[in-house]
Write a protein that holds these residues in place. Structure first.
Motif, short mmCIF file in Angstrom:
data_model
loop_
_atom_site.label_atom_id
_atom_site.label_comp_id
_atom_site.label_asym_id
_atom_site.label_seq_id
_atom_site.Cartn_x
_atom_site.Cartn_y
_atom_site.Cartn_z
N ALA A 112 -8.69 0.07 -61.25
CA ALA A 112 -7.67 0.00 -62.04
C ALA A 112 -9.17 -0.53 -63.89
O ALA A 112 -9.39 0.15 -64.44
CB ALA A 112 -6.89 -0.12 -62.19
N VAL A 113 -9.33 -2.39 -62.98
CA VAL A 113 -9.56 -2.66 -64.20
C VAL A 113 -10.97 -2.51 -64.30
O VAL A 113 -11.76 -2.89 -65.15
CB VAL A 113 -9.60 -3.99 -62.98
CG1 VAL A 113 -10.19 -4.96 -64.01
CG2 VAL A 113 -7.98 -5.07 -62.72
N LYS A 114 -11.85 -2.32 -63.33
CA LYS A 114 -13.59 -1.56 -63.63
C LYS A 114 -13.06 -0.53 -64.44
O LYS A 114 -14.37 -0.34 -65.42
CB LYS A 114 -13.45 -1.12 -62.12
CG LYS A 114 -15.04 -0.99 -61.91
CD LYS A 114 -15.60 0.13 -60.91
CE LYS A 114 -16.80 -0.02 -60.98
NZ LYS A 114 -17.46 1.28 -61.50
N LYS A 119 -14.50 1.75 -70.16
CA LYS A 119 -14.11 2.62 -71.03
C LYS A 119 -13.56 1.98 -72.33
O LYS A 119 -13.71 2.24 -73.27
CB LYS A 119 -13.03 3.47 -70.64
CG LYS A 119 -13.61 4.60 -69.71
CD LYS A 119 -11.98 5.67 -68.97
CE LYS A 119 -12.59 6.47 -68.43
NZ LYS A 119 -11.25 7.27 -67.95
N TYR A 120 -12.92 0.66 -72.09
CA TYR A 120 -12.55 0.12 -73.36
C TYR A 120 -13.72 -1.47 -74.19
O TYR A 120 -12.85 -1.86 -74.42
CB TYR A 120 -10.91 0.15 -73.65
CG TYR A 120 -9.90 1.79 -73.00
CD1 TYR A 120 -9.62 2.10 -74.06
CD2 TYR A 120 -10.02 1.43 -71.88
CE1 TYR A 120 -9.38 3.01 -74.08
CE2 TYR A 120 -9.86 2.79 -72.05
CZ TYR A 120 -8.81 3.45 -73.04
OH TYR A 120 -8.48 5.09 -72.85
N ASP A 121 -13.75 -1.81 -72.98
CA ASP A 121 -14.31 -3.30 -72.94
C ASP A 121 -13.59 -5.00 -74.23
O ASP A 121 -14.21 -5.10 -74.62
CB ASP A 121 -15.82 -3.09 -73.93
CG ASP A 121 -16.52 -4.32 -74.17
OD1 ASP A 121 -15.85 -5.33 -72.89
OD2 ASP A 121 -17.23 -5.23 -75.07
N PRO A 122 -12.50 -4.43 -73.44
CA PRO A 122 -11.84 -5.22 -74.05
C PRO A 122 -11.79 -6.77 -74.01
O PRO A 122 -12.30 -6.82 -72.71
CB PRO A 122 -10.16 -5.49 -73.25
CG PRO A 122 -10.24 -4.71 -71.75
CD PRO A 122 -12.03 -3.97 -72.21
N LYS A 150 -16.39 -10.11 -61.02
CA LYS A 150 -17.55 -9.21 -61.02
C LYS A 150 -18.00 -8.68 -62.29
O LYS A 150 -18.95 -7.96 -62.79
CB LYS A 150 -16.88 -7.84 -60.64
CG LYS A 150 -17.97 -6.80 -60.36
CD LYS A 150 -19.46 -6.99 -59.55
CE LYS A 150 -19.64 -5.18 -59.10
NZ LYS A 150 -21.02 -5.87 -58.90
N PHE A 151 -17.15 -8.36 -63.36
CA PHE A 151 -17.19 -7.92 -64.28
C PHE A 151 -17.41 -8.74 -65.63
O PHE A 151 -17.65 -8.36 -67.23
CB PHE A 151 -15.50 -6.87 -65.05
CG PHE A 151 -15.70 -6.16 -63.35
CD1 PHE A 151 -17.09 -5.33 -63.51
CD2 PHE A 151 -15.14 -6.25 -63.82
CE1 PHE A 151 -16.21 -4.53 -62.21
CE2 PHE A 151 -14.43 -5.14 -62.11
CZ PHE A 151 -15.25 -4.23 -61.27
#
Length: 549
Positions: A112-114, A119-122, A150-151
């Motif tokens: 879900a975090v990925k 999709k939204y890059d918050p 990771k992100f």
């Protein structure tokens, strides 16, 4: 990383909490161990408290790890407003299923975090722990740490599962998450001698925007607002502020106190509800900034602004005073509004007959007594039935409360105005007090209340039918001999020659009951009356019949 039990115990031992400060050392060590009664979290569980405290951060994705109902019940239940991104209005949840409960939901959370990141890059992702994953042992701290590495994006765990306590505890646990993971992790582009933080303000219906123009005019910059219309980066560098204003100490006193302890940022508790409180808060902000190095002329400019705005505000509310003369208000709210709203209402000439203090601190209660007197009616915790009785006994003209209490007021056929977090109007500052008076006037003088207090058509029909029946009963009582044959009672004819002395002698011989008619009661349409309306029927009888009974 601090464990949840340790964090909770630390919150329970909060030195800035007035209730905690009044305890003995032994009681303070035990913490707030009072058990909740069944239904005690009807006002919100710890998860709900954490969610409403942090949801107003506008550029953050708020991900609820748990069954979908947790997100469905907590989404959009605070009427905050945003001047920027609307990402915070979107609803994100892992929607745990029975399979996740059996095998664990950590992989589902990571995916879900990925997905949100792609999709939204918050600016950041807040992950909220709920009851189910907490009970099966999902380690959201580990997942958030791995996802952040990771992100390359802050993924913040908010450990506040609902079962640990009340909504207020959740507010404080949200503050602890900010202190541990966010505050102090960034730096502003520049700083000034006029930088302040506003803590515990949620920009309900855009209220903060009624204050910021005044601060801008004075050159005072809101470095960070926690959390109304707040941005993640602003919170990260909020430790560089020169002073802070605490709006709701019941919710985030731990944040203000620990920022003073760690970063030397002084704070005070104030309110922008009402004319005088708004002026006092502006003066206090100016005084603190001057003590921290701002030029002394700031106070002169602040006083000039206050004089101008007060003149306009007093003139604007003057027209309401004749309309509010002798009007009585019941205030069912809590926290800072339990006293700040009292001051605002009194300025318009309204009489406060009672205010709730369920979510108020000891200091809040002292302020209420200062405003309303030592005999102030402070409502600790009342059931809807008790509130209804109080409204009737106090003969109040309007009730100001949150949405949960509105139906009690409607049942009492009393005007009601929403002043809690779901409201649609902003009541803060000099403009806000005028808005509040306008809404109270609309509620008080809405023609619907005259209509609502009139008897219902079916009640009027029953009343008229009862009146006709009573009239017939009176007629029967006035001429019992004429009506005797219709009711099946035999009378003695005056022409009966078999009885000496005619009819009068016969009545004398057989007793008076012989000529008494059997009455038909309106409640049963028979000679037997029901128990329920016995007293009512008796009240409707003429005195002669009551004596006969």
């Amino acid at each position: 990383m601090t464990s949840l039990p340790t964090t909770i115990q630390d919150v329970f031992n909060e030195p800035g909490c007035a209730r905690n400060a009044s305890k003995s050392n032994v009681e303070r060590k035990n913490g707030c161990t009072k058990q909740l009664k069944p239904g005690g979290v009807a006002g919100g569980c710890a998860f709900d408290g954490a969610k409403v405290a942090l949801q107003p951060f506008t550029d953050v994705a708020h991900l609820v790890h748990g069954p979908i109902a947790c997100e469905g019940n907590s989404w959009d239940n605070r009427g905050s407003a945003s001047s920027g991104s609307d990402l915070w209005r979107r609803s994100f949840t892992t929607d745990m299923s029975e399979t996740d409960i059996v095998f664990g939901g950590e992989k589902r959370l990571y995916r879900a975090v990925k997905e949100i990141t792609e999709k939204y890059d918050p600016q950041a992702i807040f992950v909220y722990q709920t009851c189910v994953p907490a009970m099966i042992g999902d380690d959201i701290d580990m997942v958030c740490k791995a996802a952040s590495a990771k992100f390359g994006k802050p993924v913040i765990p908010i450990n506040a599962p609902g079962f640990v306590g009340s909504k207020n505890l959740g507010n404080k646990l949200a503050g602890e998450a900010l202190l541990e993971h966010v505050i102090g992790t960034g730096e502003p582009d520049y700083t000034t001698a006029y930088d302040i933080n506003i803590i515990g303000e949620y920009n309900l219906s855009g209220e903060l925007w009624q204050i910021k123009p005044l601060l801008d005019e004075l050159g005072i910059r809101v470095l960070s607002c926690i959390s109304g219309d707040g941005k993640y980066r602003e919170v990260a560098y909020s430790h560089r502020a020169k002073a802070a204003m605490m709006v709701c100490s019941k919710a985030m006193i731990n944040v203000a106190r620990k920022m003073r302890q760690r970063y030397g940022i002084p704070f005070f508790e104030g309110s922008f509800y009402g004319i005088e409180d708004s002026s006092d808060s502006l003066r206090q902000i100016a005084r603190m900034l001057i003590e921290r190095g701002a030029p002394a002329e700031l106070m002169e400019r602040t006083q000039a602004l206050i004089a101008r705005e007060e003149t306009k505000a007093w003139a604007a509310i003057e027209r309401f005073k004749p309309r509010f003369a002798a009007k009585r208000v019941v205030l069912i709210t809590g926290g800072v509004k339990s006293w700040s709203m009292v001051a605002a209402l009194q300025e318009a000439g309204l009489e406060i007959v009672g205010t709730s203090v369920k979510k108020s601190t000891k200091k809040d209660k002292e302020r209420i007594k200062e405003l309303m007197g030592q005999d102030a009616h402070m409502i600790e915790d009342m059931s809807p039935r008790e509130i209804y009785k109080m409204l009737k006994d106090a003969k109040a003209d309007i009730m100001l409360s949150g949405g949960k209490s509105q139906f009690v007021a409607l049942k009492a056929a009393m005007p009601w105005l929403d002043i809690n977090q779901e409201r649609c109007h902003a009541y803060m500052g000099y403009i806000g007090i005028v808005n509040l008076m306008e809404e109270i006037e609309k509620a008080l003088y809405n023609p619907i209340w005259d209509q609502l207090r009139q008897p219902a058509p079916w009640d009027e029909f029953d009343r008229k039918r009862q009146a006709r029946t009573v009239a017939q009963m009176y007629a029967q009582a006035a001429d019992p001999v004429r009506d005797a044959s219709k009711n099946g009672v035999n009378t003695i004819s005056s022409s009966n020659e078999g009885e000496a002395g005619g009819g009068e002698s016969a009545i004398e011989a057989h007793g008076p009951n012989l000529a008494k008619p059997a009455r038909t009661w309106p409640c049963t349409n028979s000679t037997a009356r029901c128990v329920a309306c016995k007293d009512i029927c008796s009240d409707l009888q003429p005195p002669a019949l009551q004596a006969a009974e």
